[in-house]
Design a protein around this motif. Structure first.
Motif, PDB file in Angstrom:
ATOM      1  N   GLU A  95       0.838  -1.205   0.000  1.00 23.42           N
ATOM      2  CA  GLU A  95       0.000   0.000   0.000  1.00 23.42           C
ATOM      3  C   GLU A  95       0.871   1.254   0.000  1.00 23.42           C
ATOM      4  N   TYR A  96       1.953   1.228   0.795  1.00 22.76           N
ATOM      5  CA  TYR A  96       2.886   2.361   0.800  1.00 22.76           C
ATOM      6  C   TYR A  96       3.482   2.568  -0.586  1.00 22.76           C
ATOM      7  N   LEU A  97       3.920   1.485  -1.208  1.00 24.28           N
ATOM      8  CA  LEU A  97       4.545   1.576  -2.531  1.00 24.28           C
ATOM      9  C   LEU A  97       3.580   2.166  -3.559  1.00 24.28           C
ATOM     10  N   ALA A  98       2.329   1.741  -3.524  1.00 25.90           N
ATOM     11  CA  ALA A  98       1.324   2.268  -4.462  1.00 25.90           C
ATOM     12  C   ALA A  98       1.119   3.766  -4.247  1.00 25.90           C
ATOM     13  N   ALA A  99       1.195   4.221  -2.990  1.00 25.82           N
ATOM     14  CA  ALA A  99       1.002   5.641  -2.703  1.00 25.82           C
ATOM     15  C   ALA A  99       2.238   6.464  -3.042  1.00 25.82           C
ATOM     16  N   ALA A 100       3.410   5.930  -2.755  1.00 25.86           N
ATOM     17  CA  ALA A 100       4.658   6.685  -2.959  1.00 25.86           C
ATOM     18  C   ALA A 100       5.112   6.685  -4.409  1.00 25.86           C
ATOM     19  N   MET A 101       4.651   5.704  -5.191  1.00 27.31           N
ATOM     20  CA  MET A 101       5.043   5.601  -6.589  1.00 27.31           C
ATOM     21  C   MET A 101       3.777   5.444  -7.434  1.00 27.31           C
ATOM     22  N   PRO A 102       3.041   6.544  -7.652  1.00 30.18           N
ATOM     23  CA  PRO A 102       1.728   6.440  -8.304  1.00 30.18           C
ATOM     24  C   PRO A 102       1.775   5.903  -9.734  1.00 30.18           C
ATOM     25  N   GLY A 103       2.898   5.983 -10.404  1.00 35.58           N
ATOM     26  CA  GLY A 103       2.982   5.465 -11.771  1.00 35.58           C
ATOM     27  C   GLY A 103       3.149   3.960 -11.843  1.00 35.58           C
ATOM     28  N   LEU A 104       3.330   3.307 -10.699  1.00 41.05           N
ATOM     29  CA  LEU A 104       3.532   1.861 -10.651  1.00 41.05           C
ATOM     30  C   LEU A 104       2.193   1.140 -10.674  1.00 41.05           C
ATOM     31  N   ASP A 105       2.064   0.172 -11.580  1.00 40.40           N
ATOM     32  CA  ASP A 105       0.895  -0.699 -11.641  1.00 40.40           C
ATOM     33  C   ASP A 105       1.296  -2.016 -10.971  1.00 40.40           C
ATOM     34  N   LEU A 106       0.823  -2.231  -9.742  1.00 41.16           N
ATOM     35  CA  LEU A 106       1.269  -3.390  -8.972  1.00 41.16           C
ATOM     36  C   LEU A 106       1.015  -4.720  -9.671  1.00 41.16           C
ATOM     37  N   GLU A 107      -0.024  -4.799 -10.473  1.00 41.01           N
ATOM     38  CA  GLU A 107      -0.306  -6.049 -11.187  1.00 41.01           C
ATOM     39  C   GLU A 107       0.316  -6.055 -12.576  1.00 41.01           C
ATOM     40  N   GLY A 108       0.115  -4.974 -13.339  1.00 35.01           N
ATOM     41  CA  GLY A 108       0.576  -4.941 -14.726  1.00 35.01           C
ATOM     42  C   GLY A 108       2.081  -4.868 -14.892  1.00 35.01           C
ATOM     43  N   ASP A 109       2.806  -4.304 -13.900  1.00 36.17           N
ATOM     44  CA  ASP A 109       4.257  -4.164 -13.990  1.00 36.17           C
ATOM     45  C   ASP A 109       5.005  -5.289 -13.290  1.00 36.17           C
ATOM     46  N   ALA A 110       4.268  -6.218 -12.676  1.00 36.28           N
ATOM     47  CA  ALA A 110       4.897  -7.307 -11.924  1.00 36.28           C
ATOM     48  C   ALA A 110       5.604  -8.288 -12.852  1.00 36.28           C
ATOM     49  N   LEU A 111       6.670  -8.909 -12.324  1.00 33.99           N
ATOM     50  CA  LEU A 111       7.360  -9.958 -13.082  1.00 33.99           C
ATOM     51  C   LEU A 111       6.428 -11.154 -13.216  1.00 33.99           C
ATOM     52  N   PRO A 112       6.548 -11.922 -14.310  1.00 36.01           N
ATOM     53  CA  PRO A 112       7.548 -11.818 -15.373  1.00 36.01           C
ATOM     54  C   PRO A 112       7.217 -10.706 -16.373  1.00 36.01           C
ATOM     55  N   LYS A 113       8.274 -10.059 -16.872  1.00 39.46           N
ATOM     56  CA  LYS A 113       8.155  -9.000 -17.872  1.00 39.46           C
ATOM     57  C   LYS A 113       9.257  -9.199 -18.905  1.00 39.46           C
ATOM     58  N   SER A 114       8.990  -8.733 -20.130  1.00 38.15           N
ATOM     59  CA  SER A 114       9.981  -8.845 -21.200  1.00 38.15           C
ATOM     60  C   SER A 114      10.570  -7.487 -21.539  1.00 38.15           C
ATOM     61  N   LEU A 115      11.831  -7.501 -21.950  1.00 38.84           N
ATOM     62  CA  LEU A 115      12.530  -6.308 -22.403  1.00 38.84           C
ATOM     63  C   LEU A 115      13.174  -6.614 -23.748  1.00 38.84           C
ATOM     64  N   ASP A 116      13.085  -5.681 -24.681  1.00 44.95           N
ATOM     65  CA  ASP A 116      13.772  -5.828 -25.960  1.00 44.95           C
ATOM     66  C   ASP A 116      15.242  -5.485 -25.785  1.00 44.95           C
ATOM     67  N   HIS A 117      16.074  -5.982 -26.690  1.00 38.31           N
ATOM     68  CA  HIS A 117      17.514  -5.713 -26.641  1.00 38.31           C
ATOM     69  C   HIS A 117      17.768  -4.215 -26.559  1.00 38.31           C
ATOM     70  N   GLY A 118      18.569  -3.806 -25.580  1.00 40.96           N
ATOM     71  CA  GLY A 118      18.927  -2.405 -25.420  1.00 40.96           C
ATOM     72  C   GLY A 118      17.956  -1.597 -24.578  1.00 40.96           C
ATOM     73  N   ASP A 119      16.773  -2.147 -24.274  1.00 43.42           N
ATOM     74  CA  ASP A 119      15.825  -1.421 -23.422  1.00 43.42           C
ATOM     75  C   ASP A 119      16.413  -1.216 -22.031  1.00 43.42           C
ATOM     76  N   THR A 120      16.180  -0.044 -21.468  1.00 37.60           N
ATOM     77  CA  THR A 120      16.559   0.211 -20.078  1.00 37.60           C
ATOM     78  C   THR A 120      15.289   0.369 -19.258  1.00 37.60           C
ATOM     79  N   ALA A 121      15.376  -0.034 -18.008  1.00 41.52           N
ATOM     80  CA  ALA A 121      14.216   0.025 -17.113  1.00 41.52           C
ATOM     81  C   ALA A 121      14.712   0.016 -15.677  1.00 41.52           C
ATOM     82  N   SER A 122      13.785   0.172 -14.757  1.00 42.88           N
ATOM     83  CA  SER A 122      14.104   0.049 -13.336  1.00 42.88           C
ATOM     84  C   SER A 122      13.457  -1.219 -12.797  1.00 42.88           C
ATOM     85  N   LEU A 123      14.247  -1.987 -12.074  1.00 42.95           N
ATOM     86  CA  LEU A 123      13.759  -3.177 -11.388  1.00 42.95           C
ATOM     87  C   LEU A 123      13.504  -2.783  -9.937  1.00 42.95           C
ATOM     88  N   ILE A 124      12.258  -2.898  -9.510  1.00 40.70           N
ATOM     89  CA  ILE A 124      11.860  -2.551  -8.146  1.00 40.70           C
ATOM     90  C   ILE A 124      11.592  -3.848  -7.393  1.00 40.70           C
TER      91      ILE A 124
END
Length: 197
Positions: A113-142
């Motif tokens: 609940e804290y994470l959802a409030a402190a990071m409003p752009g985070l989708d707790l379900e849609g951004d959860a692992l497993p996730k795919s990245l294309d070659h060269g993509d950069t991202a943040s792993l939380i």
């Protein structure tokens, strides 16, 4: 004996040249094809580590770049002695950078609940692992860690992520993440915060 010697053939020579070129190209690309990997973007490790004393949890972020061609799947983050993974997410770096440090985690019943409030752009379900990245993509792993056994937690244990290469030859491996992705990165702060006695 002359009958046993192979006769010259242009088609065979072309085929041998093509096979040789294919082997050279495959050798050049094989690490990206067969060994899925993550690395810090531009070789610069960046991220954050925060203790959440009200919940006995630790929140970490790490910038990562996909090195596998054409894409890799980040399957999971592997638990370490003394802490379990509550959740792990891949988001754009701007989402992680927008973490609001002024939000008081003690006002929330759970770290999620804290994470959802402190990071409003985070989708707790849609951004959860497993996730795919294309070659060269950069991202943040939380990663949200639950510290369940301080006596087993060690400073800077190797934290690993399970990866899978999304190619014709599906290969899987684990890779180490930066030290600050570990829940025990700052044992002294865990003690001072009351998470660890």
């Amino acid at each position: 004996m002359d009958r046993l010697a192979p006769r010259p053939s242009r088609a065979r020579n072309r085929l041998l040249v093509l096979v040789g070129v294919f082997i050279l190209v495959a050798a050049a690309f094989s690490p990206n094809l067969l060994r899925p990997s993550l690395s810090p973007p531009n070789g610069n490790q960046s991220g954050s580590w925060s203790a959440l004393p009200s919940h006995r949890e630790v929140l970490t972020t790490a910038s990562v770049a996909a090195q596998t061609w054409p894409r890799l799947a980040l399957r999971s983050v592997i638990a370490v002695p003394g802490a379990r993974v509550v959740g792990a997410w891949i988001v754009e770096e701007s989402v992680a950078a927008a973490l609001d440090g002024t939000v008081d985690e003690s006002y929330y019943e759970t770290g999620l609940e804290y994470l959802a409030a402190a990071m409003p752009g985070l989708d707790l379900e849609g951004d959860a692992l497993p996730k795919s990245l294309d070659h060269g993509d950069t991202a943040s792993l939380i990663i949200l860690w639950d510290v369940d056994a301080c006596d087993e937690l060690v400073a800077n244990p190797d934290v690993s992520a399970a990866l899978e290469a999304r190619t014709a030859v599906r290969t899987s491996r684990t890779v180490d993440l930066p030290d600050f992705a570990a829940p025990g990165f700052d044992i002294d702060l865990l003690r001072r915060s009351g998470i660890c006695p």
